[in-house]
Design a protein around this motif. Structure first.
Motif: not given
Length: 323
Positions: A6, A28-35, A40, A43-44
């Motif tokens: 990951r 785990l893409d920050l820019h695809a997350s609403p957080l 972010f 959560a990871a």
């Protein structure tokens, strides 16, 4: 037990780049997350069964890799940057925690060197300024509007891979190249100066390519600009804060230097309004490194560094702490 692959992606990557990396790693893409960033990361880090062990970090300083960041994701053992500059990284803290650091050294060297020479070619003959005059319907009198690049004395601050590539290109223009860097280089044909001021005194042009550190912040200051003199030109393709921007603006406005080519600024994306009105300055938006070719090379480097990390091999472009 399968080792986690990951990877935190804090860099804004293109769909093509995400596809290349996503084929090999669990992203785990920050820019695809609403957080937002903090949530972010939390959560990871909360996934105790499969925590992220590597992260891709932007090189422009929007993410500071320091003790607080490493505390937020304690599973990280490798951080990879999409730039050569690491002024926003606490390397000592990474070393203390056993976190490997790799940058994009070498990936951008040719493109940035080409761009630096392009800025210089633009500034001295005043290509962009002349283009603007023609578009405005003006036709200035011939003569006196530009300067030749050939045979200029060019001083390079930072003779790393980019600075060396610039020097090689400028030899084709019969320029006399000299340099200042943290240490004198062996086996280079260029004259070394122990300080930036000494280099400026013997140069018509200063090209800034050094990393941004505590020692190189404002390495081009008023004393250096005055040593360069009224006919001098500054080209900066390193970091904006390598140049004292306030003093640069003053030197240009007062005619104490003759021009500048700037791809970087001290407080990006803000550009001093005085520069916008100057015809003898070429301004671009920190784009020297980013060509389709360099982006593809960076994708390959990310993949190779990550594969090396996950199999327990040395990183390909490791960054070490200088003593």
């Amino acid at each position: 037990m399968t080792v986690s692959r990951r990877v935190l992606v804090l860099v804004r990557l293109s769909p093509a780049s995400l596809a290349v990396l996503g084929a090999r790693f669990h992203l785990l893409d920050l820019h695809a997350s609403p957080l937002p960033m903090d949530a972010f990361l939390a959560a990871a880090a909360a996934d105790n069964d499969d925590p992220p062990r590597a992260a891709l970090i932007p090189g422009h300083g929007s993410v500071c890799v320091d003790a607080a960041f490493l505390d937020a994701v304690p599973s990280l053992r490798c951080v990879l940057f999409n730039s050569a500059g690491l002024d926003h990284v606490d390397l000592l803290e990474c070393e203390r925690r056993g976190v490997g650091v790799a940058n994009a050294t070498g990936v951008y060297s040719a493109d940035v060197a080409d761009y630096a020479v392009g800025l210089l070619i633009d500034v001295l003959p005043r290509v962009s300024a002349s283009d603007r005059h023609v578009r405005r319907g003006h036709w200035p009198e011939r003569g006196g509007h530009g300067f030749t690049l050939g045979r200029k004395r060019v001083g390079i601050i930072g003779l790393g891979s980019i600075g060396s590539a610039i020097a090689t290109r400028l030899e084709a223009f019969n320029c006399a190249v000299s340099y200042h860097s943290r240490r004198q280089k062996s086996n280079v044909p260029y004259c070394y100066y122990p300080t930036a001021r000494d280099l400026a005194e013997c140069s018509d042009v200063l090209v800034v390519t050094c990393p941004l550190t505590a020692e190189t912040r404002h390495i081009v200051d008023r004393r250096v600009l005055d040593a360069l003199g009224s006919g001098g030109v500054v080209v900066n393709v390193a970091r904006g804060a390598n140049v004292d921007e306030v003093e640069l603006v003053r030197a240009l406005a007062e005619g104490r230097i003759t021009g500048a080519g700037l791809d970087v600024f001290e407080h990006e994306p803000d550009v001093p309004p005085e520069l916008l009105a100057m015809e003898n300055v070429v301004l671009t938006h920190h784009q020297a490194a980013f060509t389709p070719e360099s982006v593809a090379d960076l994708d390959r480097l990310f993949v190779d560094n990550l594969e090396a990390f996950f199999r327990g091999s040395p990183l390909l472009t490791p960054v070490v702490v200088y003593d």
